[in-house]
Scaffold this motif. Structure first.
Motif, PDB file in Angstrom:
ATOM      1  N   GLY A  79       0.926  -1.071   0.244  1.00  0.00           N
ATOM      2  CA  GLY A  79       0.062   0.060  -0.070  1.00  0.00           C
ATOM      3  C   GLY A  79       0.989   1.195   0.057  1.00  0.00           C
ATOM      4  N   GLY A  80       2.126   0.951   0.419  1.00  0.00           N
ATOM      5  CA  GLY A  80       3.049   2.211   0.226  1.00  0.00           C
ATOM      6  C   GLY A  80       3.292   2.609  -1.163  1.00  0.00           C
ATOM      7  N   SER A  81       4.135   3.552  -1.279  1.00  0.00           N
ATOM      8  CA  SER A  81       4.651   4.474  -2.595  1.00  0.00           C
ATOM      9  C   SER A  81       6.552   3.816  -2.407  1.00  0.00           C
ATOM     10  CB  SER A  81       4.098   5.826  -2.507  1.00  0.00           C
ATOM     11  OG  SER A  81       2.668   5.406  -2.616  1.00  0.00           O
ATOM     12  N   LEU A  82       6.719   4.308  -3.970  1.00  0.00           N
ATOM     13  CA  LEU A  82       8.445   4.502  -3.908  1.00  0.00           C
ATOM     14  C   LEU A  82       7.735   5.685  -5.427  1.00  0.00           C
ATOM     15  CD1 LEU A  82       9.693   1.223  -3.124  1.00  0.00           C
ATOM     16  CD2 LEU A  82      10.060   3.286  -1.447  1.00  0.00           C
ATOM     17  N   SER A  83       9.633   5.425  -5.409  1.00  0.00           N
ATOM     18  CA  SER A  83       9.506   6.151  -6.757  1.00  0.00           C
ATOM     19  C   SER A  83      10.974   6.040  -7.385  1.00  0.00           C
ATOM     20  CB  SER A  83       9.557   7.972  -6.818  1.00  0.00           C
ATOM     21  OG  SER A  83      10.343   8.325  -6.007  1.00  0.00           O
ATOM     22  N   VAL A  84      11.309   5.807  -8.317  1.00  0.00           N
ATOM     23  CA  VAL A  84      13.569   5.298  -8.826  1.00  0.00           C
ATOM     24  C   VAL A  84      12.724   6.222 -10.051  1.00  0.00           C
ATOM     25  CG1 VAL A  84      12.777   2.967  -8.773  1.00  0.00           C
ATOM     26  CG2 VAL A  84      12.117   3.101 -10.170  1.00  0.00           C
ATOM     27  N   SER A  85      13.977   6.352 -10.219  1.00  0.00           N
ATOM     28  CA  SER A  85      14.509   7.289 -11.512  1.00  0.00           C
ATOM     29  C   SER A  85      15.949   6.631 -12.362  1.00  0.00           C
ATOM     30  CB  SER A  85      15.134   9.186 -10.746  1.00  0.00           C
ATOM     31  OG  SER A  85      16.039   9.140  -9.820  1.00  0.00           O
ATOM     32  N   CYS A  86      15.957   7.771 -13.163  1.00  0.00           N
ATOM     33  CA  CYS A  86      16.609   7.115 -14.188  1.00  0.00           C
ATOM     34  C   CYS A  86      17.643   8.158 -14.685  1.00  0.00           C
ATOM     35  CB  CYS A  86      16.532   6.194 -14.977  1.00  0.00           C
ATOM     36  SG  CYS A  86      17.217   5.404 -16.617  1.00  0.00           S
TER      37      CYS A  86
ATOM     38  N   ASP B 228      11.843  14.464 -17.522  1.00  0.00           N
ATOM     39  CA  ASP B 228      12.371  15.090 -18.165  1.00  0.00           C
ATOM     40  C   ASP B 228      12.571  15.510 -19.439  1.00  0.00           C
ATOM     41  OD1 ASP B 228      13.509  17.963 -15.994  1.00  0.00           O
ATOM     42  OD2 ASP B 228      13.377  17.694 -17.507  1.00  0.00           O
ATOM     43  N   ALA B 229      12.427  16.055 -20.157  1.00  0.00           N
ATOM     44  CA  ALA B 229      13.161  15.805 -21.711  1.00  0.00           C
ATOM     45  C   ALA B 229      14.596  16.316 -21.337  1.00  0.00           C
ATOM     46  CB  ALA B 229      12.433  15.958 -23.068  1.00  0.00           C
ATOM     47  N   GLY B 230      15.016  18.110 -20.928  1.00  0.00           N
ATOM     48  CA  GLY B 230      15.732  19.029 -21.076  1.00  0.00           C
ATOM     49  C   GLY B 230      17.311  18.040 -19.925  1.00  0.00           C
ATOM     50  N   LYS B 231      16.177  17.283 -19.209  1.00  0.00           N
ATOM     51  CA  LYS B 231      17.642  16.519 -18.251  1.00  0.00           C
ATOM     52  C   LYS B 231      17.591  15.141 -18.525  1.00  0.00           C
ATOM     53  CE  LYS B 231      16.007  19.888 -13.711  1.00  0.00           C
ATOM     54  NZ  LYS B 231      16.109  19.926 -13.289  1.00  0.00           N
ATOM     55  N   TYR B 232      17.235  14.546 -19.418  1.00  0.00           N
ATOM     56  CA  TYR B 232      17.082  13.412 -19.756  1.00  0.00           C
ATOM     57  C   TYR B 232      17.154  12.690 -18.606  1.00  0.00           C
ATOM     58  CZ  TYR B 232      18.955  14.592 -24.568  1.00  0.00           C
ATOM     59  OH  TYR B 232      18.820  15.119 -25.510  1.00  0.00           O
ATOM     60  N   THR B 233      16.157  12.767 -17.735  1.00  0.00           N
ATOM     61  CA  THR B 233      16.330  12.269 -16.518  1.00  0.00           C
ATOM     62  C   THR B 233      14.238  11.208 -17.099  1.00  0.00           C
ATOM     63  OG1 THR B 233      17.464  13.519 -15.032  1.00  0.00           O
ATOM     64  CG2 THR B 233      15.730  12.097 -14.395  1.00  0.00           C
TER      65      THR B 233
ATOM     66  N   THR C 281      22.481  10.167 -26.541  1.00  0.00           N
ATOM     67  CA  THR C 281      21.032   9.479 -26.865  1.00  0.00           C
ATOM     68  C   THR C 281      20.089   9.879 -27.640  1.00  0.00           C
ATOM     69  OG1 THR C 281      20.703  11.710 -26.379  1.00  0.00           O
ATOM     70  CG2 THR C 281      21.044  10.792 -24.126  1.00  0.00           C
ATOM     71  N   ASP C 282      20.565  10.081 -28.570  1.00  0.00           N
ATOM     72  CA  ASP C 282      19.571   9.401 -29.626  1.00  0.00           C
ATOM     73  C   ASP C 282      18.476   8.066 -29.721  1.00  0.00           C
ATOM     74  OD1 ASP C 282      21.322  11.283 -32.976  1.00  0.00           O
ATOM     75  OD2 ASP C 282      20.633  11.816 -30.605  1.00  0.00           O
ATOM     76  N   ASN C 283      20.007   6.995 -29.492  1.00  0.00           N
ATOM     77  CA  ASN C 283      18.555   5.606 -29.176  1.00  0.00           C
ATOM     78  C   ASN C 283      17.228   6.372 -28.260  1.00  0.00           C
ATOM     79  OD1 ASN C 283      21.067   5.434 -27.941  1.00  0.00           O
ATOM     80  ND2 ASN C 283      20.820   3.269 -28.520  1.00  0.00           N
ATOM     81  N   THR C 284      16.960   6.359 -27.886  1.00  0.00           N
ATOM     82  CA  THR C 284      15.869   6.837 -26.693  1.00  0.00           C
ATOM     83  C   THR C 284      15.029   7.401 -26.914  1.00  0.00           C
ATOM     84  OG1 THR C 284      17.195   9.083 -25.879  1.00  0.00           O
ATOM     85  CG2 THR C 284      17.415   7.023 -25.018  1.00  0.00           C
ATOM     86  N   TYR C 285      14.480   6.757 -28.313  1.00  0.00           N
ATOM     87  CA  TYR C 285      13.370   6.790 -29.046  1.00  0.00           C
ATOM     88  C   TYR C 285      12.017   6.183 -28.071  1.00  0.00           C
ATOM     89  CZ  TYR C 285       8.823   6.495 -31.607  1.00  0.00           C
ATOM     90  OH  TYR C 285       7.588   6.825 -31.884  1.00  0.00           O
ATOM     91  N   CYS C 286      12.136   5.374 -27.079  1.00  0.00           N
ATOM     92  CA  CYS C 286      11.762   4.813 -26.041  1.00  0.00           C
ATOM     93  C   CYS C 286      12.166   4.305 -25.330  1.00  0.00           C
ATOM     94  CB  CYS C 286      10.761   3.549 -26.935  1.00  0.00           C
ATOM     95  SG  CYS C 286       9.657   2.558 -26.308  1.00  0.00           S
TER      96      CYS C 286
ATOM     97  N   VAL D 146       7.480   6.941 -24.676  1.00  0.00           N
ATOM     98  CA  VAL D 146       7.791   6.986 -25.890  1.00  0.00           C
ATOM     99  C   VAL D 146       8.408   8.959 -26.773  1.00  0.00           C
ATOM    100  CG1 VAL D 146       7.245   5.240 -27.344  1.00  0.00           C
ATOM    101  CG2 VAL D 146       6.415   7.290 -27.694  1.00  0.00           C
ATOM    102  N   LYS D 147       9.230   9.653 -27.233  1.00  0.00           N
ATOM    103  CA  LYS D 147       8.757  11.241 -27.448  1.00  0.00           C
ATOM    104  C   LYS D 147       7.840  11.431 -27.595  1.00  0.00           C
ATOM    105  CE  LYS D 147      13.832  10.957 -28.791  1.00  0.00           C
ATOM    106  NZ  LYS D 147      15.242  12.003 -29.766  1.00  0.00           N
ATOM    107  N   ASN D 148       7.294  10.639 -28.437  1.00  0.00           N
ATOM    108  CA  ASN D 148       5.469  11.971 -28.765  1.00  0.00           C
ATOM    109  C   ASN D 148       5.474  12.387 -27.027  1.00  0.00           C
ATOM    110  OD1 ASN D 148       4.208   9.456 -28.810  1.00  0.00           O
ATOM    111  ND2 ASN D 148       4.063   9.397 -30.510  1.00  0.00           N
TER     112      ASN D 148
END
Length: 122
Positions: free
Chosen positions: A15-22, A72-77, A28-33, A52-54
């Motif tokens: 029932g709790g919450s967690l978050s993960v980031s990357c 966060d596209a500007g930070k690639y995160t 970074t060009d091959n990061t469409y998905c 995906v990018k759209n």
């Protein structure tokens, strides 16, 4: 070459919450998905969420309404907010990215990080 660095995760009660980031480093060009897959011991890896990018998002049925992927596209995160966690969500979570979403459907393709552990137990 792209490098994916996960952070976050941890242990929580049901029932709790967690978050993960990357954080996406390097080429970074091959990061469409991009998104997350998880793998529990003795089980095959499974796509959890992708964006995906759209802006289109994908979720596996078991997490719909509970997990939210954002970027966060500007930070690639990339972020994954996980709410109302269940014991069956326990697994190693890997950030993944590729020019397609084949990895989300189980293909051994793309790039992924070292993973971060998520444990849900009482």
């Amino acid at each position: 070459q792209v490098q994916l660095v996960e952070s976050g995760g941890g242990s929580v009660q049901p029932g709790g919450s967690l978050s993960v980031s990357c954080e996406v480093l390097g080429y970074t060009d091959n990061t469409y998905c991009m998104g997350w897959f998880r793998q529990a011991p003795g089980e095959e890896r499974k796509g959890v969420a992708a964006v995906v990018k759209n802006g289109k998002t994908l979720y596996t049925d078991s997490v719909k309404g509970r997990f939210t992927i954002s970027k966060d596209a500007g930070k690639y995160t990339l972020y994954l907010q996980m709410d109302n966690l269940k014991p069956e969500d326990s697994a190693m979570y890997y950030c993944a990215g590729d020019w397609s979403c084949r990895w989300f459907y189980g293909a051994n393709s793309g790039h992924w990080g070292q993973g971060t552990q998520v444990t849900v137990s009482s």
